[in-house]
Design an enzyme around this catalytic site. Structure first.
Site, PDB file in Angstrom:
ATOM      1  N   VAL B 273       0.807  -1.228   0.000  1.00  0.00           N
ATOM      2  CA  VAL B 273       0.000   0.000   0.000  1.00  0.00           C
ATOM      3  C   VAL B 273       0.835   1.270   0.000  1.00  0.00           C
ATOM      4  CG1 VAL B 273      -2.106  -0.967   1.013  1.00  0.00           C
ATOM      5  CG2 VAL B 273      -0.293  -0.160   2.508  1.00  0.00           C
ATOM      6  N   GLY B 274       2.142   1.121   0.034  1.00  0.00           N
ATOM      7  CA  GLY B 274       2.965   2.320   0.031  1.00  0.00           C
ATOM      8  C   GLY B 274       4.418   2.000  -0.226  1.00  0.00           C
ATOM      9  N   GLY B 276       8.445   4.095  -0.199  1.00  0.00           N
ATOM     10  CA  GLY B 276       9.234   5.320  -0.056  1.00  0.00           C
ATOM     11  C   GLY B 276      10.701   4.961   0.020  1.00  0.00           C
ATOM     12  N   THR B 277      11.512   5.940   0.360  1.00  0.00           N
ATOM     13  CA  THR B 277      12.952   5.677   0.458  1.00  0.00           C
ATOM     14  C   THR B 277      13.240   4.732   1.626  1.00  0.00           C
ATOM     15  OG1 THR B 277      13.020   7.753   1.630  1.00  0.00           O
ATOM     16  CG2 THR B 277      13.886   7.761  -0.597  1.00  0.00           C
ATOM     17  N   VAL B 281       5.446  -0.403   2.446  1.00  0.00           N
ATOM     18  CA  VAL B 281       4.391  -0.602   3.441  1.00  0.00           C
ATOM     19  C   VAL B 281       3.390  -1.607   2.881  1.00  0.00           C
ATOM     20  CG1 VAL B 281       2.612   0.485   4.838  1.00  0.00           C
ATOM     21  CG2 VAL B 281       4.646   1.766   4.261  1.00  0.00           C
ATOM     22  N   LYS B 296       5.380  -1.777   8.013  1.00  0.00           N
ATOM     23  CA  LYS B 296       6.349  -0.919   7.338  1.00  0.00           C
ATOM     24  C   LYS B 296       7.682  -1.653   7.360  1.00  0.00           C
ATOM     25  CE  LYS B 296       8.122   3.797   7.476  1.00  0.00           C
ATOM     26  NZ  LYS B 296       7.913   5.123   8.021  1.00  0.00           N
ATOM     27  N   ASP B 389       7.350  16.444   7.148  1.00  0.00           N
ATOM     28  CA  ASP B 389       6.941  15.799   5.905  1.00  0.00           C
ATOM     29  C   ASP B 389       5.420  15.759   5.805  1.00  0.00           C
ATOM     30  OD1 ASP B 389       7.312  14.714   3.455  1.00  0.00           O
ATOM     31  OD2 ASP B 389       7.731  12.683   4.144  1.00  0.00           O
TER      32      ASP B 389
END
Lengths: 226, 642
Positions: B273-274, B276-277, B281, B296, B389
């Site tokens: 679902v996600g 990033g760096t 996730v 995560k 952020d």
């Protein structure tokens, strides 16, 4: 005899240092070597750490920081009359005996003055743009004399990078070689006196945070009766 | 995953996880057979040596920062076991003390028990991975042999000891560690927890030997897992030893964490679902409680300098928070050399939700969402934390309309600065669309105001569904801000020229603000006023979170109300990650369509309009003829294509 020895030593380290500087590359290692050598032979090389006329530098720095004293009465009149800033930057001649540090600060102050002058002049006299405007026009990116877009981005990035690097050594403390343990004096100088007393506001905020944390921890214990 | 497969996982998680599933399973089975053959030939010395290496490998990785119960139990149990035999450090003193002085505990009795039962028997197998996974023996570096030879004498001594108990060490089963460690017996108060059964406050059990069920901080999840682990032991191919000591009775209140050794995964991944760096996730389901969680997974393979400090900072901060509008860390989990942070699962994120074509928000809904956001932010700011952020995809919502601020990977606590000092933070923070002008101009001495700019952008986004300032890089972003908010003047931002990069980016024109004409009709009157105050160029004049909450916007009617009904009718889950993926797919479809049409027309020129293969841009001419869904239209307009 002694004087000649000192003189020899001075010449030797000076020549050596010139050689290091001549073969200096932008690598970190090379810079570190040069810096280390300079620090080690600092006593022999007066020219490395000249005694600047401190007052002059401080004056210039103060001028740079304070905006009100930056513009002269003539500047203000010129702004009123919408005259573009025309003064040329101070360029030190090779014969000039002025210290390079002071010359550098003078250029910085001039640049700041020009910037402020133009900012006020634009605001006072230029037409307010209400419609669409291009990026290049807003930041004068097409002006060949000024920095290009790519150069600006690169400078930003290198500034960030050097900022990051500058923090990497923040924890380093200059310790005397002897004794091997931290003396009371050293502790006071390096640590104790560096911590200042909290203001009442800070203190209460600290207590709040601690109180919250205590509550959080207390509620997580199963044998907590409360 | 069966126990058999699990025990034969390849040694390096990251590499193996990239392989196709089918091959992987086949290879695992092959590995298992190989390992079984190898095992017959191995003597106890090899086993001992591998244990030592694996232990040192694990302990060098852990860093000891994590607080997840699973992890803690693993670490403590392995460290306590090694301390007896190899002289390594035992549990921290304070834990022993804390547990010893628990009311109602018969200290004396346990001390005596320890003396009578204590043996110097070390663990007879390599330690398990934190999740109970047993890895095969990796190739042995030559240099290691010398190190291990030191311990061979000790192993020989041990063999003698065990000989009296008629235990054949060589033929010891090589199953999960808890089975083997039953050789050990309880000792003194602090050592009363049997290694493998009781870690640092940890607990585990096998078979019929079932202690009282714990309840407490980890709640139903741990209790259920605890209960279930008996099943997993059945599937194990290992025969437990007959010699078994009696575990001391512990009260429920004495069990602080539960060590779980399960054959099956507790969290079963559902979908990603996600990303990033930091890593990825996943949405996952707790197979015992059937609750959804978010995993995560921290990306560690690209880390050269050990465990990322940003992750440590994130965990540290998350532990401080206890607020309904701030995400809470449920636990930490270590599995196959990966570290997971486990959070409550939230169905949507703000960016994803706003792209839903059928979502029609009303003023009271927007107000409710924004109020929650401001309350969460106020809480963080009161705790001296700057999020750094703030953006739509970090604002999560559940089906009941509850909002939580997430992702503290860039967050930090504020320094206490005195006169003459400066905070000096990095300005490489905040996703560029939500970055305030002072950071774009190089400020490093900033504070909470940087978050306020971001929520100001989000307030507009709640009404318009698109972010107000969409730049590609710093200069472009600043241009977009100044284009809408107007260039800063001497009156509204007199000391802007003190910012580090102002000289490079000084506006050469005087541009007026278009904010009013652009948004006054889209936003309600009070929302517009609040947005204006949150998006003040000068950070010193920008509203604080507390001021924002006192604004008339939240006082006047309609009063904030959750958008539960709307959310319940929405099908699926809307996260930025999935909607972006969907858009990419849609864009590719459009591009393919465009290419086919172009071919049919026998290659029209670029001016006639199709697709620029270099930029992947769809030229405007084609767009109206192709049916696009809302999200694609928004995407293209936001990219300046339409």
């Amino acid at each position: 005899m002694f004087e000649s020895l000192v003189q020899d030593n001075f010449c030797q380290s000076s020549a050596q240092f010139s050689q290091i500087l001549a073969s200096l590359t932008p690598s970190l290692q090379s810079l570190m070597t040069a810096a280390r050598f300079a620090l080690k032979n600092a006593a022999n090389e007066d020219y490395l750490f000249p005694h600047f006329p401190q007052t002059n530098v401080q004056e210039l720095m103060l001028k740079y920081e304070t905006q009100n004293e930056l513009l002269t009465a003539e500047d203000l009149t010129n702004i009123e009359n919408d005259v573009p800033f025309s003064e040329q930057p101070p360029t030190p001649s090779p014969q000039d005996t002025e210290d390079p540090l002071i010359s550098a600060w003078k250029i910085l102050v001039w640049k700041k003055r020009q910037s402020r002058y133009e900012r006020i002049r634009i605001q006072k006299h230029s037409d307010v743009i209400t419609g669409e405007i291009q990026e290049e026009e807003m930041f004068n990116l097409d002006d060949k004399q000024l920095l290009s877009r790519q150069q600006i981005t690169m400078r930003m990035e290198s500034d960030r990078e050097s900022h990051k690097r500058s923090k990497e050594t923040l924890w380093i403390v200059n310790r005397p070689h002897e004794p091997n343990y931290v003396t009371e004096e050293e502790f006071a100088h390096n640590y104790w006196n560096k911590v200042q007393k909290m203001s009442s506001e800070e203190y209460s905020s600290l207590l709040d945070v601690l109180g919250d944390l205590n509550k959080l921890v207390r509620s997580s214990f199963k044998d907590n009766i409360a | 995953m069966s126990d058999k497969q699990r025990r034969t996982l390849p040694p390096s998680g990251p590499r193996s996880s990239r392989r196709p599933q089918g091959d992987w399973v086949r290879e695992k089975e092959r590995d298992y057979d190989n390992e079984r053959d190898r095992d017959r030939d191995r003597d106890s010395r090899d086993r001992d040596r591998d244990f030592d290496r694996e232990y040192s490998h694990e302990s060098s990785r852990d860093g000891g920062y994590l607080n997840g119960s699973k992890y803690r139990s693993y670490k403590s149990s392995s460290s306590s076991s090694s301390s007896k035999y190899y002289g390594g450090p035992g549990d921290p003193r304070r834990y022993s003390e804390r547990d010893n002085y628990r009311p109602g505990r018969n200290f004396e009795q346990e001390s005596n028990g320890a003396n009578s039962h204590n043996t110097n028997i070390p663990p007879r197998s390599r330690p398990l991975g934190p999740s109970g996974a047993k890895r095969p023996f990796p190739a042995e570096p030559r240099s290691f042999r010398d190190e291990s030879s030191r311990k061979r004498h000790e192993v020989d001594d041990l063999r003698e000891d065990l000989g009296s108990k008629k235990v054949n060490l060589i033929a010891l089963p090589r199953g999960p560690r808890s089975e083997l460690t039953q050789l050990t017996t309880p000792s003194g108060p602090s050592a009363g927890r049997i290694k493998g059964k009781f870690g640092r406050g940890g607990y585990s059990f096998k078979g019929s030997e079932r202690p009282p069920r714990p309840t407490g901080p980890s709640g139903a999840v741990s209790a259920s897992r605890f209960h279930n682990s008996a099943d997993s032991s059945k599937s194990g191919a290992v025969v437990p030893l007959k010699t078994r000591s009696v575990a001391p009775k512990y009260k429920k209140s004495q069990v602080y964490s539960v060590k779980i050794e399960r054959g099956d995964e507790v969290f079963k991944r559902v979908q990603q679902v996600g990303e990033g760096t930091y890593g990825k996730v996943y949405k996952a389901i707790n197979v015992i409680t059937h609750e959804h969680v978010a995993l995560k997974k921290l990306r560690l393979e690209s880390e050269r300098e050990g465990f990322p400090i940003t992750a440590i900072r994130e965990m540290k901060l998350l532990q401080l928070f206890d607020h309904p509008n701030v995400i809470g860390l449920l636990e930490m989990m270590v599995e196959y050399n990966y570290i997971y942070m486990i959070f409550d699962y939230m169905d949507h994120d703000l960016t994803g939700l706003l792209t839903h074509p059928d979502l029609h928000l009303q003023e009271l809904h927007r107000k409710h969402m924004f109020k929650q956001l401001m309350e969460g932010l106020e809480y963080l700011h009161k705790k001296r934390v700057i999020h750094r952020d703030i953006k739509g995809s970090n604002i999560l919502l559940d089906n009941k309309g509850a909002l939580r601020i997430a992702d503290f990977g860039l967050a930090r606590t504020m320094k206490i600065v005195h006169e003459g000092e400066s905070p000096d933070y990095t300005n490489r923070v905040i996703t560029i669309w939500y970055r305030p002008p002072e950071l774009l101009l190089g400020l490093t001495d900033y504070g909470r105001e940087v978050d306020i700019w971001g929520v100001g952008c989000l307030l507009i986004e709640l009404y318009t569904k698109v972010s107000p300032f969409q730049g590609f890089e710093e200069i472009g972003q600043l241009y977009r801000i100044f284009s809408i908010m107007g260039t800063p003047t001497l009156e509204n931002w007199p000391d802007i020229d003190k910012l580090p990069w102002f000289e490079m980016l000084q506006p050469a024109v005087h541009k007026s603000s278009t904010f009013h004409e652009k948004y006054s009709t889209v936003l309600s009157e009070q929302a517009f006023d609040l947005a204006l105050k949150l998006l003040t160029l000068n950070p010193s004049q920008r509203y604080t979170a507390t001021q924002a909450l006192e604004h008339q916007y939240f006082r006047e009617d309609p009063q904030p109300e959750p958008l539960t009904e709307i959310l319940l009718t929405i099908e699926g889950e809307w996260h930025e990650f999935e909607t972006k993926k969907q858009r990419r797919k849609e864009r590719k479809r459009l591009q393919d369509l465009a290419n086919t049409q172009a071919k049919e027309k026998e290659g029209p020129t670029k001016e006639e309009g199709t697709v620029n293969p270099q930029t992947n841009e769809i030229a405007p001419l084609l767009l109206p003829s192709v049916s696009m869904n809302t999200s694609v239209r928004e995407e293209t307009s936001s990219l300046g294509m339409a």
